[in-house]
Design an enzyme around this catalytic site. Structure first.
Site: not given
Lengths: 167, 781
Positions: B218, B365-366, B735
């Site tokens: 990413q 996704r935090c 998120e």
């Protein structure tokens, strides 16, 4: 690990393909590596995710759970064979129209399962769609838009209109 | 001749995605789809023990196996100085162990072979002898005196101590309080389970001296820099390519040992080397999320006014501290834990521990631990409501940061950019019919039926981040966009981010379209190739729109400024007399004699002002002045089966506010997906370990992620409160729903059981856990 070799012949997306494979070669590896059709994906090693789903003799199967030799003499449809003559299949259209995909990794398997579902049941309820695709995991969409995509395709297949160009 | 104006599809249009035609036709290009001539395959022998000395590795049989070329061990890497590598948090991590393994599933030796079957055969033939060592898997126990020490190179399991806020001020609020609530909250260890496992293809070109890595990353640019610093290969001789990525969700920010071994194997063999994790390998060795033991306390007045918040946390980081965090934030952005509420004082503390488990922490996704923060505050606020016998919506309204107090300085120091929490909640409650649902619940309770309503009014913090505080190993967390307009009026735009399904090829084009009036179809968006893209820190923590999206607008504005000079030249007018209307300049009062952006693009290469450089392009590196603060109110309605303990989510409404929206369809998709992940977290997913460190959720048979059958039909709505500091008022959304939704699910289940005296249940709320409570309370059928 003495492996016997087998000559197999499979009709893939309408074309006859022949190759020698090891007895242990998984169908998904045959599709991806021997045939070079990389649209069919591998997402797990326990037959749970369905990313490798293809149509074999009219049935949706998880190609990671079948040996290549078992496809001998059979007809196979992969995601690459869905669009015809530059026109998308209605399930492809549905996924595009309804935002039924994000990362795209589960998409080929979802498309093939949806394709098979609509062959069996041209007018499924939401519940039937949800059950029908429950062997395919998607981590991006939350499924609602996939359900809508299948509903779109079902509608389109019942009332064919001008198909959408593939580009 | 009348020419129909091109369809622009600028911001706000729910257009179909530009990237989809390749994905729906099987023409995506993921790492495992790459096949190079002479390519070898790498597979790993992995530790069966959680903690052990390696007494012997015997590779003879493997090396004798047809097709196996090499077996790489830690000793081999040690000779090259590569047995260890740095982590993103200034710790170090084993690439391959030289003598001790520290978690089950850890890579022990790499087998390089002609094909993936031969590599797997080789793995089965490598003999490893271990001498087991004492194991610790619970971070709380790991910090006790006498606990087994996880790391061979350290004498303690303590990783860090972090705290924020004024402890004394908080103590004072607890003394002033009429009512205090306290709750232990465990946020389980989970795995993000992107559908595509991690992998790479490494190709070392010995003639050019250049290493190319196609990898599931990413953050390709940061990987290139770190790789260069570690290996001393010049940075221009390293090319990192992120091809199509099958979901990342934070798990693909990390640099995994397999990547390094693949690169070494390619350098050594002179052939390309592919490494792709099996699902089980991926699940057992790659980064997890959460695993936080929190104790939250709230001090309040009898009328429900919150005075202070205190949270103490023990966090598990596995054997290596490698969280994919901004480097100055060992606990991520947990200090957002005061959430949507205006309070005098807050204090948060986190103590990090090593355990005999894989490293990770920041994934799924935090938004850098905002999930944990939002869960803690939204849970403890509900517990306070229960204690005060107040409606949880009322209690929240009473404590919301009022809309007229923005920008708002939170008790832990964040400056919230904008918000209107009350508006989002009002919309949500009205739309779901909250009052009617409460009535229904009351009637159902009389009949013995279990129904619950859960609310979560979360505040997110995304868009990392401002250069003065946000960096990763010193690299400032800006992001970038470079736009080149071709003579015939089409364009290519490149970015430092990397989509993993978020739809950047579409949304970035819409931003540029909005700014320059070029049709979306005329704009090609490219990301992920470090040889061509401008430098950026990548896509995670909902940062792409706030940073690279902003850069797209700023680069477009630079182009527009140059276009204006060209238009003035073409129209023989003064710049100050020109008016811009999307896609064209004209002299004020003469809109019929406009020069379109396409006219101007052509002139930029054929007929530009003599004193101006040719060309029409710009690059912008955007340093955000502040974070953005998306928010929303979620309402969940559940029914619980008293016979089975199964929780049915009857309705789930998400009212999100992510500022101005680029593409409503994509925003909705992002919310849906994150709601499903929140659902999985709340009801299904957990990676457990037994006391010997055996992982009990190591594949999709044992670790359940939601299918279409369990997930509800999401309902969504929005309010729009633009970010005042972002170039087009957007905030980011990827998120929000993983941050906001878990508390809504849990609050709903606890609400359904609250009349039985239940105040909290830890996730995941699977049927047996719920059924045990029903049985304890005597209401199981």
């Amino acid at each position: 690990m003495n492996m016997s070799r087998h000559h197999i012949s499979v009709t893939v997306n309408g074309n006859k393909r022949e190759a020698d494979v090891d007895s242990r070669t998984l169908l998904v590896h045959f599709i991806r590596e021997t045939l070079g059709l990389t649209g069919t994906h591998i997402g797990c090693d326990t037959s749970n995710c369905g990313a490798c789903t293809v149509i074999l003799d009219g049935k949706a199967v998880k190609s990671c759970t079948i040996l290549a030799v078992q496809a001998e003499g059979k007809e196979m449809l992969t995601v690459e064979g869905l669009a015809k003559d530059g026109k998308l299949h209605p399930v492809q259209e549905g996924f595009w129209e309804k935002h039924g995909l994000q990362c795209g990794f589960c998409t080929p398997g979802m498309l093939m399962t949806s394709y098979w579902l609509l062959q069996k049941n041209p007018n499924p309820t939401e519940e039937e769609i949800r059950r029908g695709i429950s062997g395919n995991l998607c981590r991006c969409t939350g499924y609602v838009k996939i359900v809508e995509a299948v509903q779109y395709a079902a509608q389109k297949m019942r009332q064919p209109e001008a198909p959408v160009p593939a580009r | 001749m009348a020419v129909e104006a091109p369809v622009i599809h600028e911001m706000g249009h729910a257009i179909k995605r530009k990237e989809d035609p390749r994905f729906i036709q099987g023409h995506g290009n993921y790492v495992d789809d790459i096949k190079l001539p002479g390519m070898l395959h790498l597979d790993f022998v992995r530790s069966t023990y959680a903690h052990a000395k390696i007494t012997r590795i015997n590779a003879e049989k493997a090396l004798a196996h047809p097709g196996v070329l090499a077996v790489v061990t830690g000793k081999d890497l040690e000779a090259a100085g590569l047995a260890w590598m740095p982590t993103l948090m200034n710790d170090k991590q084993m690439v391959l162990p030289t003598d001790t393994v520290v978690y089950q599933g850890q890579e022990v030796a790499g087998v390089v072979a002609e094909d993936r079957y031969a590599a797997a055969d080789g793995v089965a033939l490598v003999e490893v002898e271990y001498e087991s060592l004492p194991v610790v898997v619970d971070p709380r126990k790991a910090l006790e005196p006498g606990a087994p020490v996880v790391r061979p190179d350290k004498n303690t399991n303590a990783v860090f101590h972090w705290e924020a806020g004024d402890k004394q001020a908080v103590d004072k609020t607890f003394k002033e309080a009429d009512v205090v609530v306290k709750q232990d909250l465990y946020y389980p260890r989970i795995h993000v389970s992107y559908m595509e496992t991690i992998g790479c293809v490494a190709q070392f070109d010995s003639i050019a001296g250049k290493l190319t890595m196609w990898m599931t990353t990413q953050a390709p640019h940061a990987v290139r820099t770190v790789a260069s610093l570690v290996t001393h290969i010049p940075e221009n001789k390293i090319r990192i390519v992120s091809p199509d990525i099958g979901g990342g969700f934070g798990g693909k920010v990390y640099v995994y040992p397999g990547y390094v071994v693949a690169a070494v194997a390619s350098i050594k063999t002179g052939r390309p080397v592919k490494y792709i994790n099996d699902r089980s390998e991926d699940h057992q060795s790659t980064a997890f999320g959460r695993d936080w033991y929190m104790t939250a306390e709230l001090a309040a007045k009898r009328d429900g006014r919150i005075l202070g918040l205190r949270i103490n946390t023990t966090s598990d980081h596995g054997a290596f501290f490698g969280d994919a965090n901004p480097s100055k934030f060992p606990a991520g952005l947990f200090s957002i834990c005061t959430g949507s509420y205006d309070m005098k004082a807050a204090y948060a503390e986190v103590n990090g521990a090593h355990t005999n488990k894989p490293p990770g922490g920041i994934t799924y996704r935090c938004s850098f631990r905002v999930t944990e923060a939002a869960y803690a505050i939204e849970r403890i606020v509900d517990i306070l409501a229960h204690k005060l016998n107040m409606d949880p919506a009322e209690l929240r309204k009473k404590n919301f940061v009022p809309a007229d107090k923005f920008p708002y300085k939170s008790a832990l120091g964040w400056s919230y950019d904008s918000g209107n929490y009350q508006a989002a909640m009002d919309k949500a409650l009205k739309k779901i019919g909250y009052a009617e649902l409460r009535k229904e619940q009351e009637e159902k309770r009389k009949r013995g039926e279990l129904m619950g309503i859960g609310i979560s009014s979360f505040t997110e913090i995304v868009g990392a981040g401002p250069a003065n505080t946000f960096d990763i190993l010193g690299l400032k967390m800006f992001d970038s966009c470079e736009i080149r307009i071709h003579p015939t009026g089409t364009a290519i735009a490149r970015f430092g981010t990397k989509s993993q399904g978020q739809g950047h090829e579409t949304t970035y084009a819409q931003i540029i379209s909005e700014e320059l009036g070029l049709p979306v179809d005329a704009i090609t968006v490219e990301e992920g190739d470090t040889d061509t893209a401008p430098y950026g820190l990548g896509t995670y923590a909902s940062r792409s729109t706030p940073t690279a999206g902003a850069a797209a607008a700023m680069a477009s504005r630079k182009i527009q400024a140059k276009a204006k000079k060209i238009a003035a030249y073409l129209l023989e007018a003064r710049e100050e007399d020109l008016v811009w209307e999307r896609g064209k300049f004209f002299v004020k009062g003469s809109p019929d004699k406009a020069k379109t952006i396409q006219d101007i693009a052509f002139a930029a290469y054929t007929n530009h002002p003599p004193d101006l450089e040719a060309g029409l392009e710009a690059v912008h590196y955007y340093n955000p002045p502040n974070m953005t603060f998306p928010f929303g109110t979620y309402v969940c309605v559940v029914d619980i089966d008293r016979g089975t303990g199964e929780v049915k989510v009857r309705r789930f409404l998400a009212v999100d506010d992510c500022g101005n929206i680029i593409n409503p369809l994509i925003v909705e998709g992002q919310i849906h997906g994150a709601l499903a992940m929140g659902f999985g977290t709340a009801f299904m997913e957990e990676i457990k370990y037994d006391s010997d460190g055996n992982q009990l959720g190591g594949n999709f048979m044992d670790y359940l992620i939601p299918t279409a059958v369990e997930t509800p039909r999401w309902e969504t709505d929005k309010t729009v409160t633009p970010s005042p500091h972002h170039p087009f008022g957007a905030k980011g959304v990827g998120e929000s729903a993983t941050v906001g939704s878990p508390a809504a699910y849990v609050n709903a289940v606890v609400d359904a059981l609250s009349h039985l005296g239940v105040t909290h249940v830890d996730m995941p709320l699977h049927p047996w856990r719920v059924w045990q409570i029903l049985k304890d309370k005597g209401v199981a059928l």
